[in-house]
Each structure stands twice: as C-alpha cells, then as structure tokens.
Design a protein around this motif. Structure first.
Motif, PDB file in Angstrom:
ATOM      1  N   CYS A 125       0.804  -1.228   0.000  1.00  0.00           N
ATOM      2  CA  CYS A 125       0.000   0.000   0.000  1.00  0.00           C
ATOM      3  C   CYS A 125       0.831   1.269   0.000  1.00  0.00           C
ATOM      4  N   TRP A 126       1.878   1.315   0.791  1.00  0.00           N
ATOM      5  CA  TRP A 126       2.664   2.549   0.920  1.00  0.00           C
ATOM      6  C   TRP A 126       3.245   2.999  -0.408  1.00  0.00           C
ATOM      7  N   TYR A 185       0.506   5.368  -2.159  1.00  0.00           N
ATOM      8  CA  TYR A 185       0.284   6.732  -1.659  1.00  0.00           C
ATOM      9  C   TYR A 185       1.561   7.544  -1.541  1.00  0.00           C
ATOM     10  N   ALA A 230      -0.608   9.328  -6.628  1.00  0.00           N
ATOM     11  CA  ALA A 230      -1.521   9.979  -5.683  1.00  0.00           C
ATOM     12  C   ALA A 230      -2.317  11.098  -6.334  1.00  0.00           C
ATOM     13  N   ALA A 253      -5.223   6.328  -3.470  1.00  0.00           N
ATOM     14  CA  ALA A 253      -4.161   6.707  -2.533  1.00  0.00           C
ATOM     15  C   ALA A 253      -4.720   6.904  -1.128  1.00  0.00           C
ATOM     16  N   ASP A 254      -5.864   7.575  -1.011  1.00  0.00           N
ATOM     17  CA  ASP A 254      -6.497   7.766   0.303  1.00  0.00           C
ATOM     18  C   ASP A 254      -6.919   6.433   0.908  1.00  0.00           C
ATOM     19  N   HIS A 277      -4.073   4.385   2.203  1.00  0.00           N
ATOM     20  CA  HIS A 277      -3.451   5.063   3.343  1.00  0.00           C
ATOM     21  C   HIS A 277      -4.165   4.772   4.655  1.00  0.00           C
ATOM     22  N   SER A 297      -9.822  -0.718  -0.335  1.00  0.00           N
ATOM     23  CA  SER A 297      -9.315  -0.392  -1.670  1.00  0.00           C
ATOM     24  C   SER A 297     -10.292  -0.735  -2.793  1.00  0.00           C
TER      25      SER A 297
END
Length: 128
Positions: free
Chosen positions: A77-78, A81, A87, A94-95, A98, A124
C-alpha cells in the motif's frame, strides 16, 4: 493456528507449479493481513501458503498518463500513496490504501490481497 508449509518463490512459474501441486490445500499470501488472521482463527485452512511477495512481476508498480496504472497483486500500500504521480492521478485509491491498518501493515498489505479477499470492509475496492 494449524501447521502448514510455507513457500516464497521468486519466479511466477514456480508459484504456479506449487499452487497446482497443492490444489485446494494451497493459499496465496499477497500481503497476508487477512489470510494470516483467517488461518489463525480457523476460518480458513491451508496445507501450503505461497507467499508471492518475492515475485518481481507481482510487485511491479508503473504509471504513465498515457497508459494509466499497472498494479501488481503484491504491491504494498505505501508504494501507492507515497508516489506523487499516482496519488495525484488516483487520489481515491491513494487515500484508501493510506487508511488500511497502520504504517506497519501498509508495508506488507497489498491491494491485490485486499481485492481477492473480497471483504465487505475492503477499503481499496471502491476506488478500483
């Protein structure tokens, strides 16, 4: 948690062969945040868990305005974002990634795993 075999192949064809050989007794670990809990709580069983995090094709993340986003099943995931271009182009995604767990989880959790688990709480899925 029940005992199971663990494999971490580095080639896609190796993973496919291991999964085929184990049949219904195999489970894929893309991020692991859901499957590990499910195995521990007895919601799922496995004779073999195949961790696909070391397969380059599945951890590949590419973006271009012309071709869009290509997201391997095991991309953490990182990486989504933290990439400014992604992003900006995909702010909802991206949100969403996060807020999946904390930063420790985000270093392992993957959109592919989140999608395949098909949990009603999967953050997601809506932006995808």
């Amino acid at each position: 948690m029940i005992d199971f075999e663990y494999a971490a192949p580095t080639q896609l064809d190796e993973a496919i062969a291991q999964l085929a050989a184990a049949g219904d007794g195999a489970r894929v670990l893309a991020g692991g945040t859901d499957i590990i809990v499910q195995l521990r709580e007895g919601m799922r069983s496995a004779e073999l868990v195949v961790d696909v995090k070391k397969i380059p094709e599945l951890t590949r993340l590419t973006y271009s305005p012309a071709e869009g986003l290509r997201l391997g099943a095991s991309v953490p995931c990182w990486q989504i974002y933290e990439n400014p271009q992604i992003a900006r182009a995909y702010p909802a995604l991206a949100d969403a990634v996060h807020i999946i767990g904390g930063w420790q989880i985000q270093s392992r959790a993957s959109v592919g795993g989140n999608l395949c688990n098909a949990s009603p709480a999967a953050d997601s899925i809506p932006p995808l």
